[in-house]
Each structure stands twice: as C-alpha cells, then as structure tokens.
Write an enzyme that holds these catalytic residues in place. Structure first.
Site, short mmCIF file in Angstrom:
data_model
loop_
_atom_site.label_atom_id
_atom_site.label_comp_id
_atom_site.label_asym_id
_atom_site.label_seq_id
_atom_site.Cartn_x
_atom_site.Cartn_y
_atom_site.Cartn_z
N SER A 1 3.44 -1.83 10.48
CA SER A 1 4.85 -1.84 10.61
C SER A 1 5.56 -3.16 10.16
O SER A 1 6.48 -3.38 11.03
CB SER A 1 5.28 -1.22 11.86
OG SER A 1 4.81 -0.08 12.29
N HIS B 1 -9.52 0.89 5.20
CA HIS B 1 -8.15 1.36 5.74
C HIS B 1 -8.31 2.31 6.91
O HIS B 1 -9.18 2.93 6.80
CB HIS B 1 -7.29 1.80 4.62
CG HIS B 1 -5.89 1.79 5.17
ND1 HIS B 1 -5.31 2.78 6.07
CD2 HIS B 1 -4.62 1.01 4.96
CE1 HIS B 1 -4.16 2.64 6.36
NE2 HIS B 1 -3.59 1.64 5.81
N ASN C 1 0.83 -1.07 0.11
CA ASN C 1 0.03 0.03 0.05
C ASN C 1 0.86 1.04 0.04
O ASN C 1 1.60 1.67 0.97
CB ASN C 1 -0.89 0.04 1.21
CG ASN C 1 -1.51 1.47 1.42
OD1 ASN C 1 -1.84 1.96 0.48
ND2 ASN C 1 -2.36 1.54 2.67
N TRP C 2 1.08 1.91 -1.00
CA TRP C 2 1.91 3.12 -1.15
C TRP C 2 1.25 4.35 -0.86
O TRP C 2 1.93 5.38 -0.67
CB TRP C 2 2.36 3.12 -2.73
CG TRP C 2 3.32 2.28 -3.27
CD1 TRP C 2 3.76 1.36 -2.47
CD2 TRP C 2 3.60 2.01 -4.74
NE1 TRP C 2 4.81 0.58 -3.37
CE2 TRP C 2 4.75 1.10 -4.78
CE3 TRP C 2 3.41 2.86 -5.93
CZ2 TRP C 2 5.45 0.67 -5.91
CZ3 TRP C 2 4.15 2.34 -6.89
CH2 TRP C 2 5.08 1.55 -6.93
N LYS C 3 0.18 4.34 -0.30
CA LYS C 3 -0.61 5.38 0.14
C LYS C 3 -0.49 6.84 -0.69
O LYS C 3 -0.37 6.42 -1.86
CB LYS C 3 -0.20 5.83 1.70
CG LYS C 3 -0.20 4.54 2.52
CD LYS C 3 0.12 4.79 4.00
CE LYS C 3 0.17 3.34 4.79
NZ LYS C 3 0.17 3.63 6.28
N GLY D 1 2.33 2.32 10.70
CA GLY D 1 2.98 3.63 10.54
C GLY D 1 4.00 4.23 11.92
O GLY D 1 4.55 5.20 11.70
N GLU E 1 -4.99 -4.79 10.96
CA GLU E 1 -4.19 -3.77 11.02
C GLU E 1 -4.43 -2.96 12.40
O GLU E 1 -5.20 -2.00 12.29
CB GLU E 1 -4.29 -2.93 9.96
CG GLU E 1 -3.88 -3.55 8.38
CD GLU E 1 -3.41 -2.68 7.56
OE1 GLU E 1 -2.08 -2.78 7.07
OE2 GLU E 1 -4.03 -1.63 7.12
N GLU F 1 -6.83 4.56 7.90
CA GLU F 1 -6.78 6.15 7.52
C GLU F 1 -7.96 6.81 6.83
O GLU F 1 -8.16 7.53 7.06
CB GLU F 1 -5.29 6.31 6.77
CG GLU F 1 -4.07 6.26 7.39
CD GLU F 1 -2.91 5.75 6.76
OE1 GLU F 1 -2.94 5.56 5.39
OE2 GLU F 1 -1.91 5.13 7.25
C1 PEP Z 1 -0.85 0.22 5.99
O1 PEP Z 1 -0.95 1.23 5.92
O2 PEP Z 1 -1.67 -0.68 5.70
C2 PEP Z 1 0.44 -0.31 6.76
C3 PEP Z 1 0.33 -1.31 7.30
O3 PEP Z 1 1.32 0.56 7.01
P1 PEP Z 1 2.75 0.52 7.46
O4 PEP Z 1 3.35 -0.87 7.15
O5 PEP Z 1 3.78 1.87 7.47
O6 PEP Z 1 2.43 0.26 9.19
#
Ligand code: PEP
Length: 250
Positions: free
Chosen positions: A210, A94, A8-10, A171, A165, A96
């Site tokens: 993470s 997600h 997931n490049w966001k 993050g 998640e 976010e």
């Molecule tokens: C994500 O946004 O789905 C995610 C897991 O981010 P990160 O790996 O940076 O925690």
C-alpha cells in the site's frame, strides 16, 4: 546505494493499455538517473514493453518465472524466454504466489538459483501474515523465508534485492508504519549481511504494501528502506511518477 522503485502491475493492463501507459510515463522519467526504475507488466505485454523500453533507462521486470530452461511445464515461463526479451528483473515469492498459488519456500529457492544463474536479478518478496504478526512471529517468518530462498546462492546476494511486503498491507490500503517497516528492514539488513558474509552491499531492501504518493515520503526517510515495490499505485503513471519523485527527494 542506488535506490530502486519498482512497479508490479499484477494481472492488469492489456498490451495496448501497457503501451499507452509507457507513452505517458517514459517522457516523465526521461531525465531521471538518480534512482533505478523497474516496471513488471503482464507476461503478454513483456515483448512490446521490451521494445518500448529499449532506448530508455527504465528496467523491465517479470512477475514470476519457472526454474527450468524448457520442457513439459504447461503454462510456465522459462528464464530463457525472459532473457530473450531483455528482462532485467524477476519478482519471486510474491505473497500472492505463495498464498493463492501455494508456492513453497523450496520452489522459490529453485527459482532464485535459476534467476541468478541466468543473470536476471530477482526481487525476493517476504513478509508475515496478520496472524503471524499478532503472534509476534514476524522476524522468525521473514528469517525463514530469506534463509531458504537464498540457500546455495548466499555468495550471490549482491545480485539479489529483497522486498519486505507484510501480507496484511498488500492491496489493503493499510501500509506498515515507517517504524514498523524500519524494524523489519534493519533485521533483514543484519541477516543478509550475516548470511552473505558482508557480500550484500548492492542488495536493496524495498518496502511494499500500500505504498502511495502520500505515504512514500515518510517511509523512504527510514535508513534501511532502499526503495519500493508498488502495486496498486503503480497502475497510474502520475502516481507512480510522484512516488519516484519522493524517493529522489529523500
Ligand atoms: C505488491 O503487490 O507487491 C504490492 C505492494 O501491492 P500494493 O502496492 O497494491 O499493496
């Protein structure tokens, strides 16, 4: 079950940067057939990435979508716009989207139904906040998020993947321990088996939060972790490739 490692490049990488990444990354994974790999770039890079991935076995994902086919929904992206670009997966719910953009369970449910109807495989993200974990509510929160998201499409669980998640791990550099993740993944496995009356043998439960090339090998050893959704570490093609390698080795 084939495991899935997804990126997931966001809101990162321009079109040029996305193509530069794929130039480096695609040759590395050319011969990998043991796991499914998915990359979700930004919307503006989807069309170019789609062309680039045409002759590779790496799947293309979108980071979100609206549930209507077309209409007066300024700024939204429809499932038809995604299928036109051969998008295979869409990340829905997600944290976010839930927390920064106030997406609620009933909207996520509409998007899930629409994705399944259009043949785009949703990755449903669920997870508790730190406060909810500390109050012992993790499993209740995850159960409610899943039950409401798949309401009406329980029989289609076979076309859905779930990403656990924990919000506190996204993050932050603080991942759930393998034991913490496994506890929730086991619960999700039993829950979706119950919801779908056992029609969930292709549903993968991914861990996200993470994940990096240091912790991936321990996490993937857990029996109910069927792959990863990776944010930060997926922005670097070498790190993302190393995570995929750990999944293959497991
Ligand atoms: C994500 O946004 O789905 C995610 C897991 O981010 P990160 O790996 O940076 O925690």
């Amino acid at each position: 079950m084939r495991y899935l490692v997804s990126a997931n490049w966001k809101m990162n990488k321009t079109v040029a940067e996305s193509l530069e990444y794929l130039e480096i990354f695609l040759p590395k994974v050319e011969d990998i057939t043991a796991v499914d790999i998915m990359i979700a770039p930004s919307f503006t890079a989807l069309a170019s990435a789609s062309l680039k991935l045409e002759h590779s076995h790496v799947y293309l994902g979108a980071q979100n979508m609206y549930y209507m086919d077309k209409g007066a929904f300024t700024g939204e992206i429809s499932p038809l716009m995604l299928t036109e670009l051969d998008v295979d997966y869409v990340i829905l719910g997600h944290s976010e989207r839930r927390h920064l953009f106030c997406e609620k369970d009933d909207l996520i449910n509409k998007k899930m139904i629409s994705a399944v109807e259009h043949g785009i495989r949703p990755i449903l993200c669920v997870g508790e906040t730190l406060e909810e974990r500390e109050l012992g509510k993790t499993l209740n929160v995850v159960e409610k998020q899943i039950r409401t998201a798949v309401a009406g499409i329980e029989k289609d669980m076979i076309y859905i993947d779930i990403a656990y998640e924990p919000v506190w791990a996204i993050g932050t550099g603080v991942n759930a321990t393998p034991k913490q993740a496994q506890e929730v993944h086991r619960f999700i496995r039993e829950l979706i088996s119950d919801i779908s009356k056992g029609n969930d043998e292709k549903t993968r439960i991914l861990y996200g939060g993470s994940v990096n090339d240091k912790n991936a090998s321990e996490l993937i050893k857990e029996p109910d972790i069927n792959g990863f959704l990776v944010g930060t570490a997926s922005l670097d093609p070498d790190k993302f490739f190393n995570i995929i390698s750990h999944v293959i080795e497991a």
